[in-house]
Structures are given as C-alpha cells and as structure tokens.
Design a protein around this motif. Sequence first.
Motif, PDB file in Angstrom:
ATOM      1  N   ALA A   1      33.024  40.457  44.223  1.00  0.00           N
ATOM      2  CA  ALA A   1      34.363  40.386  43.988  1.00  0.00           C
ATOM      3  C   ALA A   1      35.390  41.308  44.379  1.00  0.00           C
ATOM      4  O   ALA A   1      36.569  41.211  44.183  1.00  0.00           O
ATOM      5  CB  ALA A   1      34.327  39.667  42.530  1.00  0.00           C
TER       6      ALA A   1
ATOM      7  N   THR B   1      32.071  35.453  48.098  1.00  0.00           N
ATOM      8  CA  THR B   1      33.190  36.233  47.814  1.00  0.00           C
ATOM      9  C   THR B   1      34.293  35.384  48.133  1.00  0.00           C
ATOM     10  O   THR B   1      34.400  34.273  48.570  1.00  0.00           O
ATOM     11  CB  THR B   1      33.173  37.333  48.899  1.00  0.00           C
ATOM     12  OG1 THR B   1      34.243  38.299  48.671  1.00  0.00           O
ATOM     13  CG2 THR B   1      33.403  36.833  50.389  1.00  0.00           C
ATOM     14  N   LYS B   2      35.671  35.979  48.181  1.00  0.00           N
ATOM     15  CA  LYS B   2      36.840  35.519  48.444  1.00  0.00           C
ATOM     16  C   LYS B   2      37.270  36.099  49.688  1.00  0.00           C
ATOM     17  O   LYS B   2      36.985  36.937  50.136  1.00  0.00           O
ATOM     18  CB  LYS B   2      37.798  35.949  47.261  1.00  0.00           C
ATOM     19  CG  LYS B   2      37.539  35.392  45.831  1.00  0.00           C
ATOM     20  CD  LYS B   2      38.654  35.976  44.969  1.00  0.00           C
ATOM     21  CE  LYS B   2      38.331  35.433  43.621  1.00  0.00           C
ATOM     22  NZ  LYS B   2      39.217  35.742  42.238  1.00  0.00           N
TER      23      LYS B   2
ATOM     24  N   GLU C   1      39.879  37.591  50.753  1.00  0.00           N
ATOM     25  CA  GLU C   1      40.440  38.817  50.879  1.00  0.00           C
ATOM     26  C   GLU C   1      39.480  40.054  50.766  1.00  0.00           C
ATOM     27  O   GLU C   1      39.450  41.234  51.013  1.00  0.00           O
ATOM     28  CB  GLU C   1      41.375  39.088  49.479  1.00  0.00           C
ATOM     29  CG  GLU C   1      40.932  38.919  48.071  1.00  0.00           C
ATOM     30  CD  GLU C   1      41.317  37.424  47.700  1.00  0.00           C
ATOM     31  OE1 GLU C   1      41.307  37.469  46.551  1.00  0.00           O
ATOM     32  OE2 GLU C   1      41.155  36.510  48.348  1.00  0.00           O
TER      33      GLU C   1
ATOM     34  N   GLU D   1      36.400  39.848  52.340  1.00  0.00           N
ATOM     35  CA  GLU D   1      35.524  39.522  53.712  1.00  0.00           C
ATOM     36  C   GLU D   1      35.115  40.756  54.351  1.00  0.00           C
ATOM     37  O   GLU D   1      33.987  41.033  54.731  1.00  0.00           O
ATOM     38  CB  GLU D   1      36.056  38.657  54.480  1.00  0.00           C
ATOM     39  CG  GLU D   1      35.140  38.292  55.672  1.00  0.00           C
ATOM     40  CD  GLU D   1      35.944  37.189  56.686  1.00  0.00           C
ATOM     41  OE1 GLU D   1      37.327  37.109  56.656  1.00  0.00           O
ATOM     42  OE2 GLU D   1      35.303  36.543  57.488  1.00  0.00           O
TER      43      GLU D   1
ATOM     44  N   PHE E   1      32.570  31.870  51.403  1.00  0.00           N
ATOM     45  CA  PHE E   1      33.803  31.945  50.519  1.00  0.00           C
ATOM     46  C   PHE E   1      33.457  31.063  49.170  1.00  0.00           C
ATOM     47  O   PHE E   1      33.042  29.863  49.335  1.00  0.00           O
ATOM     48  CB  PHE E   1      34.918  31.384  51.186  1.00  0.00           C
ATOM     49  CG  PHE E   1      35.419  32.435  52.428  1.00  0.00           C
ATOM     50  CD1 PHE E   1      35.890  31.759  53.643  1.00  0.00           C
ATOM     51  CD2 PHE E   1      35.260  33.891  52.258  1.00  0.00           C
ATOM     52  CE1 PHE E   1      36.153  32.738  54.568  1.00  0.00           C
ATOM     53  CE2 PHE E   1      35.656  34.724  53.192  1.00  0.00           C
ATOM     54  CZ  PHE E   1      35.855  33.950  54.531  1.00  0.00           C
ATOM     55  N   GLU E   2      34.115  31.409  48.276  1.00  0.00           N
ATOM     56  CA  GLU E   2      33.863  30.719  46.940  1.00  0.00           C
ATOM     57  C   GLU E   2      34.363  29.201  46.988  1.00  0.00           C
ATOM     58  O   GLU E   2      34.100  28.685  46.386  1.00  0.00           O
ATOM     59  CB  GLU E   2      34.880  31.494  45.886  1.00  0.00           C
ATOM     60  CG  GLU E   2      34.071  32.846  45.386  1.00  0.00           C
ATOM     61  CD  GLU E   2      34.980  33.473  44.308  1.00  0.00           C
ATOM     62  OE1 GLU E   2      34.261  34.482  43.682  1.00  0.00           O
ATOM     63  OE2 GLU E   2      36.025  33.075  43.851  1.00  0.00           O
ATOM     64  N   ASP E   3      35.590  29.043  47.675  1.00  0.00           N
ATOM     65  CA  ASP E   3      36.212  27.794  47.636  1.00  0.00           C
ATOM     66  C   ASP E   3      35.787  26.833  48.940  1.00  0.00           C
ATOM     67  O   ASP E   3      36.461  25.814  49.159  1.00  0.00           O
ATOM     68  CB  ASP E   3      37.613  27.889  47.673  1.00  0.00           C
ATOM     69  CG  ASP E   3      38.232  28.697  48.938  1.00  0.00           C
ATOM     70  OD1 ASP E   3      39.339  28.743  49.279  1.00  0.00           O
ATOM     71  OD2 ASP E   3      37.497  29.292  49.683  1.00  0.00           O
TER      72      ASP E   3
ATOM     73  N   ARG F   1      41.193  31.049  57.017  1.00  0.00           N
ATOM     74  CA  ARG F   1      41.510  32.085  56.544  1.00  0.00           C
ATOM     75  C   ARG F   1      42.871  32.520  56.834  1.00  0.00           C
ATOM     76  O   ARG F   1      43.769  32.669  56.099  1.00  0.00           O
ATOM     77  CB  ARG F   1      40.580  33.497  56.896  1.00  0.00           C
ATOM     78  CG  ARG F   1      40.868  34.670  56.077  1.00  0.00           C
ATOM     79  CD  ARG F   1      40.100  35.767  56.489  1.00  0.00           C
ATOM     80  NE  ARG F   1      40.491  36.177  57.564  1.00  0.00           N
ATOM     81  CZ  ARG F   1      39.646  36.618  58.511  1.00  0.00           C
ATOM     82  NH1 ARG F   1      38.333  36.557  58.434  1.00  0.00           N
ATOM     83  NH2 ARG F   1      40.022  37.103  59.766  1.00  0.00           N
TER      84      ARG F   1
ATOM     85  N   LYS G   1      45.132  29.922  55.374  1.00  0.00           N
ATOM     86  CA  LYS G   1      45.349  30.432  54.092  1.00  0.00           C
ATOM     87  C   LYS G   1      46.255  31.573  53.954  1.00  0.00           C
ATOM     88  O   LYS G   1      47.195  31.571  52.969  1.00  0.00           O
ATOM     89  CB  LYS G   1      44.075  30.506  53.469  1.00  0.00           C
ATOM     90  CG  LYS G   1      44.114  30.773  51.741  1.00  0.00           C
ATOM     91  CD  LYS G   1      42.896  30.929  51.144  1.00  0.00           C
ATOM     92  CE  LYS G   1      42.860  31.208  49.600  1.00  0.00           C
ATOM     93  NZ  LYS G   1      41.459  31.378  48.992  1.00  0.00           N
TER      94      LYS G   1
END
Length: 872
Positions: free
Chosen positions: A59, A85-86, A88, A90, A106-108, A246, A249
């Motif tokens: 995180a 991870t998120k 941001e 990476e 990525f988490e999502d 990414r 986003k």
Amino acid sequence: MGNILRILIFGDPANDSNLISNTLDQSELSFQLLKTVALSDFHLSLKSFAPDVVLAFCADKNALVHQALNLIQALDHQPAFICITKPEFEEEVLKLVSLGATDYLFEDRLRRLPTAITQATEKLALAKSTKDFTLLQEIPSAIAVLMGKKHTFTFVNTFFQENIENKLIINRSLKEVYQGSDFDFLNEKADQVYETGESQLVKELTNNSLKGRYFNFSIQALRNSNGQIEGLLLFGSEVTEQLQYRKEKEQVSNEIEKLLDAVNEGFYLKDVLNNRYLKLSAGCSRIYGYNLAEFHENPDLWYDVIHPEDRYIAERDGELLEKGEQTKSQYRIICKDASTRWIEIKAVPHLLNGVLHTVDGVISDITQWKQTEEQIKQAEAVLSEAQKMAQIGNWNFDLIKQELTWSDGLKEIYWADDTLVPANEHFERLIHPDDKLRVEHEVDKLIRLGKNMKTSFRIQNEAGEVKILEGENRIEFNKEGVTTRLYGILQDVTSVKVAEETLKKSEANLRTLLNHTDAAYILVDQELKIISYSQLAKEIAEFRGHYKELEGNSILDYFAKNKRARLQRIVDDVIKGHNMSYETNVIEKDGSEKWYALKWIGVNDDENQYWGFILSIKDITEQKNIAKAQHETTSELIRRNKDLEQFTYVVSHNLRAPVANIMGISDLLTAMEADPSAVSELMQGLRTSIKNLDTVIKDLNYVLTVKKDAPERMKEPVEIQTLVTEIKSSINNLIVSENMTFEYQLEEEKVYTVRGYLYSIFYNLILNSIKYRQETISPRMIIKTYLTGKHLNIIFEDNGKGIDLKKYGSQLFGLYKRFDVAVEGKGMGLFMVKTQVEDLGGSIQVKSEPGKGSIFHILLPINDPPTALTLR
C-alpha cells in the motif's frame, strides 16, 4: 493443477480478503487461504503452512513487504510471490518484481487473480526444472531461456515467437538477434544478471513490431543444483490493458482533480478505520485556511477547528454516519487566521459488513449566506421596530386564499398584540362609525376601478380612544386581469395632526411676538434651513441687499460668503450645546457703519435632543456710537490729564528755576549799592535767566500747537525710503562726517498717515542714533517694516551706546529728560516721538542695553479707507 493451492495473504490494510476469496471461488482453482498481518506471524506461517503462493499487499513504501520477500528467497521451497497494489504505487511494486517478485495486480483488477496465480506457479515450476518446457508453450506470456555467457536462445514459447520475435532465433545469441534494434539494451541487462545474479526489470516496453502493445520484461538467473548461474530466464508479460487502464484512470483522475480544485467547495474521502485521508481537494484548504499537508499530518484537524459551541453537531453526525445514515449540517469553524466561518458539510458513509469503512463528502463555505441571512433577520426586526416607532403598519389580503395578514406595527396601531389572528370583522368593528360608509365606498371603488388610492379614516376602541390613520390602498392583478390581492400601508397620524394644530397656533403666537420686538429673530432647523423669521429679520436682509425669500434657504446664505467658514464653527459649537454671543460691525452698501449684537441659542426638545437654534440680531449702532463718543471723550480727558501733569512738572521745574534766578537777581540789584561792575554782572545773569525762561515757554507752545493741530492733520500715502532720503539730505554733513550707513528691510514700502508726523518721528530717531553713537564704530541704522493684521510694524535698530532701561526706562519718553549729559540736547526728541506716535493711534516700545545699541518698535494702525462691504 489438481492439488489444493495453499495461499498465504500478507498485509491486507483494506480488509479485502473476502473479495479475494470471492474471486477465487469463481475460478477452477482449489485453494486454502491463511491471512497474516505481522511479519513474525508471516515468518512462522511460511514454515508451518508452507504456502504455494503469497499474496502481499503493497500500500505504500512499506519495508515489511521487502522483508517478506527476503524471507521467502531464503527458503528452499520458494512460493510464488504476487503483489497486490494500487496504480499509484506501481513504481514500488516494479522494484519488488526486479528483486524476484513473481507478478503483481491492481486492487481494483482482481478478476485476473486466478490467471496470475496460475502463471506464477507455472513460472515457478519452470524455474525449478529448466528441462521441461512443454507447459511453458501454453503460458500466455513471453518466455525465453538463454544459456551461457553469450545468452544463446535455447527455448522460446509460442507466445514469445508470435508476439515478440517471429523469426528463427533458437541457438542464436541475444546480441545477434537484437543488435541495432529497440531491444538492443536487453543484452546489457542480461550481462548484469549473469554477473550479479540480481534480477532486472524493464517495464512498459514497446516498438513498431509490437504494434502498440506494451510489455514488462524481467530477466532472472537460472542456477544449477550447485547454485551456479548457467543461464537466464527472459519473461515478458503484456501490460497494455493495465497501462491503458492506468492512463485512462490517471486522465479521469486529473480531470476530476482539476474540476474539484476549480470549484469553491471542498471534497474529501476519508479512511475511517485507519484515520487517514484518501482524497482531499484544494477547496478544503481554501475554506479552512490550512494546507492539505496539515490535514494529512493531523487527520482530526477538521474537528479541532470546529467552534466549541458547535462540536455537538459533528458528534451527532458521527453517530448517524456509524449507522449508515447520510448527514447534512451547518456549523462554525475557526480558520487558521483566527477568523470564524460558517460551513455546510454533506457526508455519505460507506459500510462493509455493517462497519463504517470510509466517508466521503462535500464542504461548502456558507459564511456570506449566513451573514446575509442574519442581515435579513436584523433588517426585518429593525423594520418591525421602525414601523412600531413610526406607528406604521402594512396589511395584505390574498383574494385567492381569502387570507388576511397584518404586520406587528399594524397590530399595535389596532390595540392588539402578536396573538391576534387578523380578520375583516376586527378591522370593520374598529372603524369610527362616522367613517364606515366612506371606507366601504373606498374599498368598493378600489376593486371596481382597479386604481391605487390614498385613504384617511379614524378608528375607535371600546374605551372610546380615537386614532387618526392615513395610508394608501393598492390592488394587484394576474395575467388574465383578475384581482388577486389587496394590500396597503397605514400610519397612526393622531399625534401629528394634534401637533400640527398646536404648531399652527404656536407659530401664530410666536410670529405676533417676534414681530413686536426690537430684535430680529430667525428660527433654523437641524439642517441649517430657515423655517421661520420675524419681519425685522427680513427688513435687515433687504437693507443689506438680500431680496430672495429666506424660508427654506440656508442660514449661511444670510451672511457674506467670506465669513461662512467662521459661521460654520459657531454653528458647530451651538450644536454641541454652547450658546454664542458677539458683536459685529458692517459697512453697508450706502457706506454707513452699523453695529449688531448676535446671539445663537440652541433649541432642544423635551428629551434634550438637539432640534435647531434661534439667531437673534439686534441693531446696536446707536449704543455703539454713544459708547464710542464716550470712549473718545474719556481717552481725550486722560490724555489731557497726562499732558497737564507733564506741563505741571515742566512749570514746577523748568519755569521755576529761571523765575527764581530773576527774583534773586532783582533783590540783589535793589539791596546792593551802585557798583557798576557788580551791577553789570548781575544784569548779565538776569538776561540769561530771561532767555532760558523764553526758551521754555516757546517749547511748551510748540508742544501745545502740535497737540492742538493733530486731529486736523490730513493723511496721505508716504513712501518710507523716500522720506528717509529727504531726512538724510537735511543732515547730510553729519551722515558724511560720521560715516553713517543705512539698511532697509521693507516688506511694506508705503504707509497711509500724516506725513509731517512721520517725518518728525524718523528724523528724531535717526538723529539720536548719530548723537548717541559709540566712539569706536561708525553708526548704522536698520529700518524694517512688515504687516501684522491691521497694523504696520516699523523697527529702527542702531548700534549706538544703548540705554540702561533698568535705571531710566520709566522716564525715557518724558519731556526734558536727558540721560547722557556729554551730548548736547534738551530732552524733547523722544518725548515728541512718543507724542506723535500716539496721536497717530499707535504705540512705541524700546529694547536696549548699554553698549549694545537700541531697537525702537513702532506699531501704527493701517488707515486705508474701506472700499467694499465688510463684516468684521
């Protein structure tokens, strides 16, 4: 993979283990999950649980993930290590991949988790057994095996062949295949891994042959059973979708950031469990006055700045959010600059399994709105009070709703309180019986003609009290011309009507009284406007050339323009409560001089509030002329008395001595025998005494002649420097012989006076400066003139012997007074100077010290005749 996968979760700050479990449940994987948070528990789980796959949450720049990877790499049996991870973070995850991590998600984007786990375990199996490459052909990632120091391709899977390099490259070196291409740098990276054993990562690589697709490449060492490096594994995973996602986003996020930062509102997203902000817009900083870093440093800052009296609102909202209810509240905050603002905050809670996880909301600065709201309330309160004080009220009758409303002021006029429910019956019942028919007719006419109308009528209560009301009735129509509303305003003018009648009587009595006094009176209001005046005041104005109407004009217009500044100061003093009295003389247009006595008297009402003032003007010319004549007579008597005293002194001293000598010599001549020589000597003394007596009598006659002729002397303009030149010519021999010099500092070169007197004054003072000069220096005379108000100052300054004023000051201007017997003279010069200065209406003073010269200061009035209307 028929066996059950042992999956160990490490970290998970957002508590997403359920989401992972749900995702894996939908796949064909068989698995067993174990979750750990502390590093010590993770270390024990590696030995006891023996995971096939580790899912580590990254995180932030958390050193625990790196330590977890180090613990895995120290094991003989190394599980696949996948980072979650998120976007941001990476960059940080890519570092972990370069250090040996298998993959990341990525988490999502967890829907790829089963595939990632599969790929990771298969990659792990490939690394353990470099000979069995059959399964590698099916993996949807680019895989190549390079052996030896020259990095010779010994294996490439189908995905690599189809997507990375579609020509034959087996048994060719990495350098031969890619030299001069966009992949040339891979040879350098391969050398580094082969020499150091440290994995290398190249992210988001693309070129023309990849047709817009992006790959992340990792180069890892392949070791034999002895741990020696014998080759390399080149692994490439396509990240085009991730990269596009990414970027999209980030673009959306940037647009949202710009939008949120551009508006005045503040937006936030807060992680309640970990008490940290996930998102804060620039509007929060503008509203609170604190920068965003201060909010992140102290996540409770939002509560700390709430006004102590309003914190209960935030505490109440907190309880509602815990229950999952949205809130909308208003309260005060104390900003960083100590100013107080009103904010409105709307908050939306997000619960997971009944527990509040995050809260997002919008914050608006409503200070201006609150201030406006308060001003409106105050204005309404002031209006209501003003209506009551002014005895004014308004009413409104909605014909559609058949609803009648009255203002508080109107209720008070109708002897009612706030509890009254207005009704037409109440209104009609209170109308005076004599006015009912007329009021009904007016209302009927208002509706029938549809025109606004003024009204006046009386109301009467049960106690018999009567009020007189005046106002205006109005009518309102809709677009179809139908009457929809009647409304109007009413004022209680009872006291005004009574006051008007009383005022009319008072004014009549006052005007009768003022017109029969010997003084002129002018009544002035607060705005300096003349509201009333006596006949004599008008006559005085007309005599002085003011023919326009006085009433309604400013009192300042009654006087000359050049005197208005002084009059304004007088008015200011009267307003402060000071009555002012003074006398003034005016040269009228016909050339006559008139004197007036003026009195400015402030007028206050029963509550001692300033209302205006009365100006009284009385002609006192006759009294002034009488007083002036008396003053002149008295002054003349005083002057003559002084002259008589002086003459008495002269007679008793200067005449007595020669007369006594004559009498003594006469007695001697009678008594002594005839002795020719003695008689001759006595006769000589007798002649001398008679001559001295004659001189004294002539001097006295000259003085009396001067005083007798003084009032009749004619005045004329006299040039001072020309006058001095004439005097210098008359005593030129003395001036030349004594080398006397003159200096002039003349601000005024002319004077309107009696020339003969001025000549005598200048002559005596100049002659004295020569006679009483110092022996060692040449005499010098400085003559100065300047104006002081209505007087001319003439100064004579010499460098002579000076006078001891302490000894002789009281006798300096006396007749026959001499203080320096070494110089020839009779003691008449300064006496004549003082006499002639005073006859001209002036005065003389002297400053002197022995050895330091003398300064004579003469002050003469300016006698230019008046040429215009003046007010002094």
